[in-house]
Design a protein around this motif. Structure first.
Motif, short mmCIF file in Angstrom:
data_model
loop_
_atom_site.label_atom_id
_atom_site.label_comp_id
_atom_site.label_asym_id
_atom_site.label_seq_id
_atom_site.Cartn_x
_atom_site.Cartn_y
_atom_site.Cartn_z
N ASN A 38 0.83 -1.20 0.00
CA ASN A 38 0.00 0.00 0.00
C ASN A 38 0.86 1.25 0.00
N ALA A 39 0.67 2.06 -1.02
CA ALA A 39 1.42 3.30 -1.15
C ALA A 39 0.50 4.48 -1.48
N GLY A 40 -0.80 4.21 -1.57
CA GLY A 40 -1.77 5.28 -1.80
C GLY A 40 -2.12 5.46 -3.26
N PRO A 41 -3.19 6.25 -3.50
CA PRO A 41 -3.71 6.41 -4.86
C PRO A 41 -2.77 7.08 -5.85
N SER A 42 -1.98 8.04 -5.39
CA SER A 42 -1.05 8.70 -6.32
C SER A 42 -0.01 7.72 -6.83
N SER A 43 0.53 6.93 -5.93
CA SER A 43 1.50 5.92 -6.33
C SER A 43 0.88 4.91 -7.28
N ALA A 44 -0.33 4.45 -6.95
CA ALA A 44 -1.00 3.47 -7.80
C ALA A 44 -1.24 4.04 -9.21
N ARG A 45 -1.65 5.28 -9.29
CA ARG A 45 -1.86 5.91 -10.61
C ARG A 45 -0.55 6.02 -11.37
N ASN A 46 0.52 6.43 -10.69
CA ASN A 46 1.81 6.55 -11.37
C ASN A 46 2.30 5.21 -11.89
N VAL A 47 2.11 4.16 -11.11
CA VAL A 47 2.50 2.82 -11.56
C VAL A 47 1.65 2.43 -12.76
N GLY A 48 0.35 2.70 -12.69
CA GLY A 48 -0.54 2.40 -13.82
C GLY A 48 -0.11 3.12 -15.08
N ILE A 49 0.25 4.38 -14.94
CA ILE A 49 0.72 5.16 -16.10
C ILE A 49 1.98 4.53 -16.67
N SER A 50 2.89 4.11 -15.81
CA SER A 50 4.16 3.53 -16.30
C SER A 50 3.94 2.20 -17.01
N LEU A 51 2.89 1.47 -16.64
CA LEU A 51 2.62 0.18 -17.27
C LEU A 51 1.77 0.30 -18.54
N ALA A 52 1.06 1.39 -18.69
CA ALA A 52 0.17 1.56 -19.83
C ALA A 52 0.96 1.72 -21.12
N THR A 53 0.45 1.13 -22.20
CA THR A 53 1.13 1.23 -23.49
C THR A 53 0.30 1.98 -24.53
N GLY A 54 -0.92 2.36 -24.18
CA GLY A 54 -1.81 3.02 -25.13
C GLY A 54 -1.50 4.49 -25.31
N ASP A 55 -2.26 5.11 -26.19
CA ASP A 55 -2.10 6.54 -26.47
C ASP A 55 -2.80 7.41 -25.44
N TYR A 56 -3.84 6.89 -24.81
CA TYR A 56 -4.65 7.65 -23.87
C TYR A 56 -4.84 6.84 -22.59
#
Length: 126
Positions: A38-56
């Motif tokens: 658990n690192a909180g929502p900001s961390s989770a979003r940043n990790v999600g962004i780093s894993l995403a491969t799409g344009d949006y």
């Protein structure tokens, strides 16, 4: 609309969330799962962004949902109606349900902002 990926960040959940995600991953090959302490929502979003491969990227938190199954098509059509280099952020209203009080926004009425700063100024200060 079927050209999308779903990135789920399991941010230290202590329930059976990971089991549920893994059962969905068996059915849906476009589902990516990342588990972290658990690192909180900001961390989770940043990790999600780093894993995403799409344009949006479209965020949906664990306590949120999409009312309509056409949301991705609607967003894709909206974005395509502009020169994509002109759009930094698309913001659209949602439903709010806190303590049983619901403010429904049944129509998809996106607003275009030329920059993320413009959105934040209006959203946070407006």
């Amino acid at each position: 609309y079927c050209d999308f990926e779903v990135v789920c960040v399991n941010d230290g959940s202590t329930d059976r969330s990971l089991d549920v995600l893994e059962s969905y991953q068996e059915k849906y090959k476009n589902l990516i799962i990342h588990t972290q302490k658990n690192a909180g929502p900001s961390s989770a979003r940043n990790v999600g962004i780093s894993l995403a491969t799409g344009d949006y990227i479209l965020f949906c938190d664990s306590d949120d949902w999409f009312e309509r199954t056409t949301i991705l098509s609607e967003l894709a059509n909206y974005i395509k109606s502009y020169n994509t280099e002109e759009i930094d952020v698309v913001y659209f209203p949602g439903n709010t349900n806190w303590d049983g009080n619901t403010d429904l926004s049944p129509d998809f009425e996106p607003r275009r902002f030329d920059t993320g700063k413009e959105l934040m100024n209006e959203y946070c200060l407006g």
